[in-house]
Design an enzyme around this catalytic site. Structure first.
Site, PDB file in Angstrom:
ATOM      1  N   SER A  97       0.810  -1.227   0.000  1.00  0.00           N
ATOM      2  CA  SER A  97       0.000   0.000   0.000  1.00  0.00           C
ATOM      3  C   SER A  97       0.838   1.270   0.000  1.00  0.00           C
ATOM      4  O   SER A  97       0.298   2.346  -0.259  1.00  0.00           O
ATOM      5  CB  SER A  97      -0.929   0.012   1.214  1.00  0.00           C
ATOM      6  OG  SER A  97      -1.882  -1.017   1.129  1.00  0.00           O
ATOM      7  N   HIS A 438      -1.734  -9.772  -0.410  1.00  0.00           N
ATOM      8  CA  HIS A 438      -2.327  -8.999  -1.507  1.00  0.00           C
ATOM      9  C   HIS A 438      -2.393  -9.853  -2.770  1.00  0.00           C
ATOM     10  O   HIS A 438      -1.714 -10.878  -2.878  1.00  0.00           O
ATOM     11  CB  HIS A 438      -1.487  -7.756  -1.793  1.00  0.00           C
ATOM     12  CG  HIS A 438      -1.473  -6.775  -0.674  1.00  0.00           C
ATOM     13  ND1 HIS A 438      -0.610  -5.714  -0.634  1.00  0.00           N
ATOM     14  CD2 HIS A 438      -2.213  -6.691   0.460  1.00  0.00           C
ATOM     15  CE1 HIS A 438      -0.815  -5.008   0.469  1.00  0.00           C
ATOM     16  NE2 HIS A 438      -1.782  -5.597   1.150  1.00  0.00           N
TER      17      HIS A 438
END
Length: 514
Positions: A97, A438
């Protein structure tokens, strides 16, 4: 188990033909492109909101409203332009992120774990910071005289918001307490400190992260005596008090009652820190004391909207990501539905004529749902058949990896013996991990408003802030902007003429190179 919830009219071809024709007529109206200058810019970032999450949240939203869910429209579904963004970091196929935030906020792809610095900076190496800083669209907007805001359900110094204002080679340097001594000695600043020092007049800041703003061991106002919520700062600074002392017409709030009692017309600057760390999941939120994302967005826009030059607002539905990491799909999907409510609220407070709104994600997750479920099957329900290998049922929602991997007597857990619709149920996964990972696939980019059509096809993620800046006439390329009529002009030359000139120049160069 489930009920087939489609209605009688769906059996009639006329229903589908009429719906398609209506959609076609709406699409034809988009031929007249909105080329206004964007006074306001809003970016909604669903952290970890991959396409399967969007689809599952759509079904959940419909089912919460008593529908079967598949035919429901999310607010983001109504946006006229949709594209895909490639999310890889400069050093990672599957991104994090921080590197992605640097891309969609600063316009430059970067290494994982770093915020507000180029790929020349190396994670955790303080001496690679200086000279490699990159600025964000929030700063570009502020420099252009717009009001700017950050609203998040995570810590305000978490990866996504921090790329707006910080330059840090490590996303985890929340306060000086989390930094190695050598980094502090070399002059690197923690992210909480940078929030108040790098761009000292951010108009609206709302989210969590209180403990990083206060001296070490100072009791939290909401959870006194609970050590894990106490202040963390080794330098003894009280950043909230410093902010309050500095800002005229600035208001600091830490609960919902204080927030909603404000009159936005009397507030120029707002700092809202509602939890010591991240905000609670929406499903667990105390609706009396903790504001929702929608409520925070409502107040933020009403404050920012007062500026005649417009505003830039970053809104993060940040705990979608956390729900997925924990294998708790129910938490993640309810977070997504709440962010969609906030998108709807923003729509009511702004105009498509002068506000460019973009909804996207930083990355995806290894989350999916399948199993040939019938129409109207609860999104958290079982597939309609047993596994033809171990003869056990399975939920539609599954993760490729994560904490939901469980063996009972050496075989896969029988989900029919547990409450798989419970809020904290961890969906089964194929590979055991304490923390789900992810995903690496492209994410959707939804856009509406001035020049939203520039988001089309498949793009690199760092393209997003360049479009927003171009539409808002801020940042590096403003020569096309003549603001007299409110429309984006091209300084006396037509767009097509500019394009043809560029092509001609490129052709000439190509011939010379050949």
């Amino acid at each position: 188990m489930y009920v087939l919830q489609y209605t009688e009219h769906e059996k009639d071809p006329k229903f589908w033909n009429a719906w398609a024709q209506k959609t076609l007529n709406n699409a034809l109206t988009l031929q007249k492109l909105n080329q206004n200058q964007a006074k306001n810019l809003i970016l909604f970032l669903g952290d970890g909101m991959g396409v399967p999450t969007v689809t599952a949240a759509r079904i959940l939203k419909g089912q919460l409203n008593g529908q079967s869910g598949e035919e429901t429209q999310l607010e983001m579904d109504k946006f006229p332009f949709v594209s895909l963004a490639k999310t890889y970091n400069t050093n990672a196929q599957v991104p994090d992120s921080a590197g992605t935030a640097t891309a969609y906020l600063c316009g430059v792809k970067a290494n994982e774990g770093t915020v507000g610095v180029s790929a020349a900076a190396v994670r955790s190496q303080c001496n690679t910071t200086e000279g490699n800083e990159v600025t964000s669209i929030l700063r570009w907007a502020k420099d252009a005289g717009k009001s700017v805001g950050i609203v998040t359900t995570t810590r305000v110094n978490h990866a996504t918001p921090s790329a707006s204002y910080a330059h840090s080679v490590d996303r985890d340097w929340y306060s000086d307490n989390e930094m190695p001594a050598e980094a502090l000695q070399a002059g690197c600043k923690d992210i909480a400190r940078q929030l108040f020092e790098n761009i000292p007049n951010i108009d609206v800041i709302m989210g969590g992260g209180r403990k990083y703003m206060f001296p070490k061991n100072k009791s939290d106002v909401e959870y006194p005596g609970i050590a894990k919520h106490s202040g963390t700062r080794k330098d003894g600074r009280n950043l909230v008090q410093e902010w309050t002392d500095r800002m005229k017409k600035g208001h600091y709030v830490w609960n919902k009652k204080q927030l909603l009692s404000l009159n936005p017309t009397n507030v120029d600057y707002l700092l809202g820190l509602f939890e010591p760390s991240d905000l609670t999941y929406d499903l667990e939120r105390n609706t009396e004391t903790d504001p929702s994302l929608t409520e925070m967005v409502d107040v933020a826009i009403k404050i920012l909207n007062k500026n005649p030059k417009g505003f830039y607002l970053l809104v993060e539905g940040g705990r979608i990501d956390h729900g997925h990491h924990e294998g708790k799909a129910k938490m993640a999907l309810h977070e997504t539905v709440e962010m969609d409510r906030a998108i709807g609220r923003a729509d009511l407070l702004t105009s498509i004529h002068d506000t460019l709104t973009i909804v996207t994600a930083d990355h995806s997750h290894v989350f999916n749902f399948g199993g040939y479920t019938p129409r109207g099957n609860t999104i958290f329900g079982l597939a309609p058949m047993l596994s033809d290998v171990d003869q056990k049922p399975f939920t539609a929602i599954l993760y490729s990896n994560g904490p939901g991997y469980k063996l009972v007597n050496g075989t896969r857990e029988n989900v029919s013996t547990i409450d798989y619709q419970e809020n904290n149920y961890q969906a089964q996964s194929a590979v055991p991990l304490n923390y789900e990972t992810h995903g690496g696939e492209d994410v959707a980019v939804f856009a509406k408003g001035p020049l939203a059509h520039l988001l089309h096809g498949v793009h690199e993620q760092n393209y997003i802030p360049h479009v927003m800046a171009y539409a808002g006439c801020i940042g590096q390329n403003r020569e096309h902007c003549i603001t007299g009529s409110g429309a984006v002009s091209h300084s006396g030359t037509s767009t097509m003429g500019t394009v043809l000139s560029s092509i001609a120049a490129l052709f000439t160069v190509t011939r010379l190179l050949c």
